[in-house]
Scaffold this motif. Structure first.
Motif, PDB file in Angstrom:
ATOM      1  N   ALA A  17       0.833  -1.201   0.000  1.00  0.00           N
ATOM      2  CA  ALA A  17       0.000   0.000   0.000  1.00  0.00           C
ATOM      3  C   ALA A  17       0.870   1.254   0.000  1.00  0.00           C
ATOM      4  CB  ALA A  17      -0.943  -0.003   1.202  1.00  0.00           C
ATOM      5  N   ALA A  18       1.936   1.251   0.790  1.00  0.00           N
ATOM      6  CA  ALA A  18       2.844   2.409   0.840  1.00  0.00           C
ATOM      7  C   ALA A  18       3.534   2.600  -0.509  1.00  0.00           C
ATOM      8  CB  ALA A  18       3.878   2.224   1.943  1.00  0.00           C
ATOM      9  N   GLU A  19       3.924   1.512  -1.132  1.00  0.00           N
ATOM     10  CA  GLU A  19       4.569   1.575  -2.454  1.00  0.00           C
ATOM     11  C   GLU A  19       3.581   2.108  -3.495  1.00  0.00           C
ATOM     12  OE1 GLU A  19       7.662   1.446  -4.814  1.00  0.00           O
ATOM     13  OE2 GLU A  19       7.959   0.047  -3.164  1.00  0.00           O
ATOM     14  N   ALA A  20       2.350   1.626  -3.461  1.00  0.00           N
ATOM     15  CA  ALA A  20       1.336   2.054  -4.424  1.00  0.00           C
ATOM     16  C   ALA A  20       0.987   3.529  -4.261  1.00  0.00           C
ATOM     17  CB  ALA A  20       0.078   1.192  -4.277  1.00  0.00           C
ATOM     18  N   ALA A  21       1.171   4.065  -3.064  1.00  0.00           N
ATOM     19  CA  ALA A  21       0.846   5.472  -2.806  1.00  0.00           C
ATOM     20  C   ALA A  21       1.888   6.425  -3.392  1.00  0.00           C
ATOM     21  CB  ALA A  21       0.707   5.708  -1.299  1.00  0.00           C
ATOM     22  N   LEU A  22       3.058   5.914  -3.747  1.00  0.00           N
ATOM     23  CA  LEU A  22       4.109   6.763  -4.316  1.00  0.00           C
ATOM     24  C   LEU A  22       3.783   7.099  -5.771  1.00  0.00           C
ATOM     25  CD1 LEU A  22       7.282   4.913  -2.988  1.00  0.00           C
ATOM     26  CD2 LEU A  22       6.334   7.071  -2.142  1.00  0.00           C
ATOM     27  N   THR A  23       4.037   8.328  -6.137  1.00  0.00           N
ATOM     28  CA  THR A  23       3.841   8.717  -7.535  1.00  0.00           C
ATOM     29  C   THR A  23       5.031   8.234  -8.358  1.00  0.00           C
ATOM     30  OG1 THR A  23       4.997  10.825  -7.329  1.00  0.00           O
ATOM     31  CG2 THR A  23       2.619  10.815  -6.796  1.00  0.00           C
ATOM     32  N   SER A  24       4.865   8.238  -9.646  1.00  0.00           N
ATOM     33  CA  SER A  24       5.951   7.861 -10.550  1.00  0.00           C
ATOM     34  C   SER A  24       7.158   8.771 -10.333  1.00  0.00           C
ATOM     35  CB  SER A  24       5.455   7.951 -11.996  1.00  0.00           C
ATOM     36  OG  SER A  24       6.506   7.707 -12.883  1.00  0.00           O
ATOM     37  N   SER A  25       6.919  10.045 -10.155  1.00  0.00           N
ATOM     38  CA  SER A  25       7.997  11.008  -9.917  1.00  0.00           C
ATOM     39  C   SER A  25       8.720  10.709  -8.602  1.00  0.00           C
ATOM     40  CB  SER A  25       7.425  12.424  -9.898  1.00  0.00           C
ATOM     41  OG  SER A  25       8.425  13.350  -9.585  1.00  0.00           O
ATOM     42  N   GLU A  26       7.963  10.395  -7.559  1.00  0.00           N
ATOM     43  CA  GLU A  26       8.581  10.058  -6.269  1.00  0.00           C
ATOM     44  C   GLU A  26       9.441   8.803  -6.387  1.00  0.00           C
ATOM     45  OE1 GLU A  26       5.349  11.784  -3.038  1.00  0.00           O
ATOM     46  OE2 GLU A  26       4.898   9.898  -4.083  1.00  0.00           O
ATOM     47  N   ARG A  27       8.957   7.810  -7.120  1.00  0.00           N
ATOM     48  CA  ARG A  27       9.730   6.577  -7.329  1.00  0.00           C
ATOM     49  C   ARG A  27      11.035   6.880  -8.064  1.00  0.00           C
ATOM     50  NH1 ARG A  27       4.860   4.226  -8.881  1.00  0.00           N
ATOM     51  NH2 ARG A  27       3.984   3.019  -7.195  1.00  0.00           N
ATOM     52  N   HIS A  28      10.925   7.689  -9.116  1.00  0.00           N
ATOM     53  CA  HIS A  28      12.105   8.025  -9.917  1.00  0.00           C
ATOM     54  C   HIS A  28      13.153   8.763  -9.070  1.00  0.00           C
ATOM     55  CE1 HIS A  28      14.452   8.915 -13.467  1.00  0.00           C
ATOM     56  NE2 HIS A  28      14.483  10.182 -13.097  1.00  0.00           N
ATOM     57  N   LEU A  29      12.722   9.750  -8.297  1.00  0.00           N
ATOM     58  CA  LEU A  29      13.646  10.487  -7.426  1.00  0.00           C
ATOM     59  C   LEU A  29      14.256   9.559  -6.382  1.00  0.00           C
ATOM     60  CD1 LEU A  29      11.639  13.800  -6.930  1.00  0.00           C
ATOM     61  CD2 LEU A  29      13.776  13.500  -8.218  1.00  0.00           C
ATOM     62  N   SER A  30      13.444   8.670  -5.839  1.00  0.00           N
ATOM     63  CA  SER A  30      13.917   7.696  -4.859  1.00  0.00           C
ATOM     64  C   SER A  30      14.979   6.783  -5.475  1.00  0.00           C
ATOM     65  CB  SER A  30      12.728   6.869  -4.347  1.00  0.00           C
ATOM     66  OG  SER A  30      13.158   5.767  -3.594  1.00  0.00           O
TER      67      SER A  30
END
Length: 184
Positions: A17-30
Motif C-alpha cells: 500500500a505504501a509503495e502504491a501510494a508513491l507517484t511515478s515522480s517520487e519513485r524516480h527520485l527515490s
C-alpha cells in the motif's frame, strides 16, 4: 500460519500500500538517490564482482546501476531462478524475461559462484534500519545470501522502512541498508 508469518503477511500488505501510494515522480527520485548512494559506498568502489537484482514493476529500477557496473569495468551478475526457492548468480551477457517475468540471463550465461561475489545488492519489500529484511516470502535471497562471503547492501525506500521486521531463524539480516538518505 504462525504469529511471525502473520506479522510478515500484514507487513507485506502494508508495504504494498505504501509503495502504491508513491507517484511515478517520487519513485524516480527515490531510485536516483538510492543508486547514487550505492555508487559512493566503499563496498561498491572495492568490488570487482557485483551481484544485483533487476528491479521490476514498482521495485527500485536498478537498470542505471547495472549499466554503471559494466561501464566501471566490473563483472556484473544477476539472479537466475532455477527452481522454487533457488537462484543462482549468472554473469550478464544479455537479459531476457525469465521466471516470474523478471529479466534474467539465459541459462547458458556463465555461472558465478556466490563465494566470488564481492558485493550483493539486495531488494526488499520492507526493511528495518538494523538490516532486518522482508522479502516476498519465497526464501530465494535468504538461501542465496547464506553462501555469499562478500559485502551486501540492502536497498529500501524510506516509505517502506519500519522500525522492526519480524525475523525467523532462516532470515538473513543485512549489514547495511541504503535509502534515499544514504546508509542507515
Amino acid at each position: 500460519m504462525d504469529t511471525i508469518q502473520r506479522q510478515k503477511a500484514a507487513l507485506r500488505r502494508e508495504a504494498a500500500a505504501a509503495e502504491a501510494a508513491l507517484t511515478s515522480s517520487e519513485r524516480h527520485l527515490s531510485d536516483d538517490a538510492i543508486l547514487r548512494h550505492v555508487l559512493h559506498t566503499p563496498e561498491y568502489r572495492r568490488a570487482g564482482t557485483v551481484f544485483a537484482f533487476v528491479g521490476r514493476g514498482s521495485e527500485i529500477d536498478t537498470a542505471p546501476l547495472l549499466r554503471q557496473v559494466l561501464a566501471d569495468g566490473k563483472r556484473l551478475c544477476v539472479p537466475l531462478c532455477t527452481a522454487p526457492g533457488v537462484m543462482e548468480s549468472r554473469q550478464v551477457l544479455a537479459l531476457s524475461p525469465g521466471a516470474y517475468g523478471i529479466p534474467e540471463p539465459p541459462a547458458a550465461a556463465p555461472l558465478v559462484p556466490a563465494e566470488e561475489i564481492d558485493l550483493a545488492i539486495v531488494p526488499c519489500t520492507s526493511a528495518s534500519p538494523d538490516g532486518g529484511r522482508l522479502g516476498r516470502g519465497g526464501g530465494y535471497y535468504d538461501r542465496f545470501l547464506r553462501r555469499c562471503t562478500g559485502d551486501a547492501l540492502l536497498l529500501c525506500r524510506e516509505a517502506l522502512l519500519r522500525t522492526h521486521i519480524p525475523q525467523e531463524p532462516h532470515d538473513v539480516r543485512l549489514p547495511a541498508v541504503i535509502t534515499e538518505r544514504g546508509r542507515l
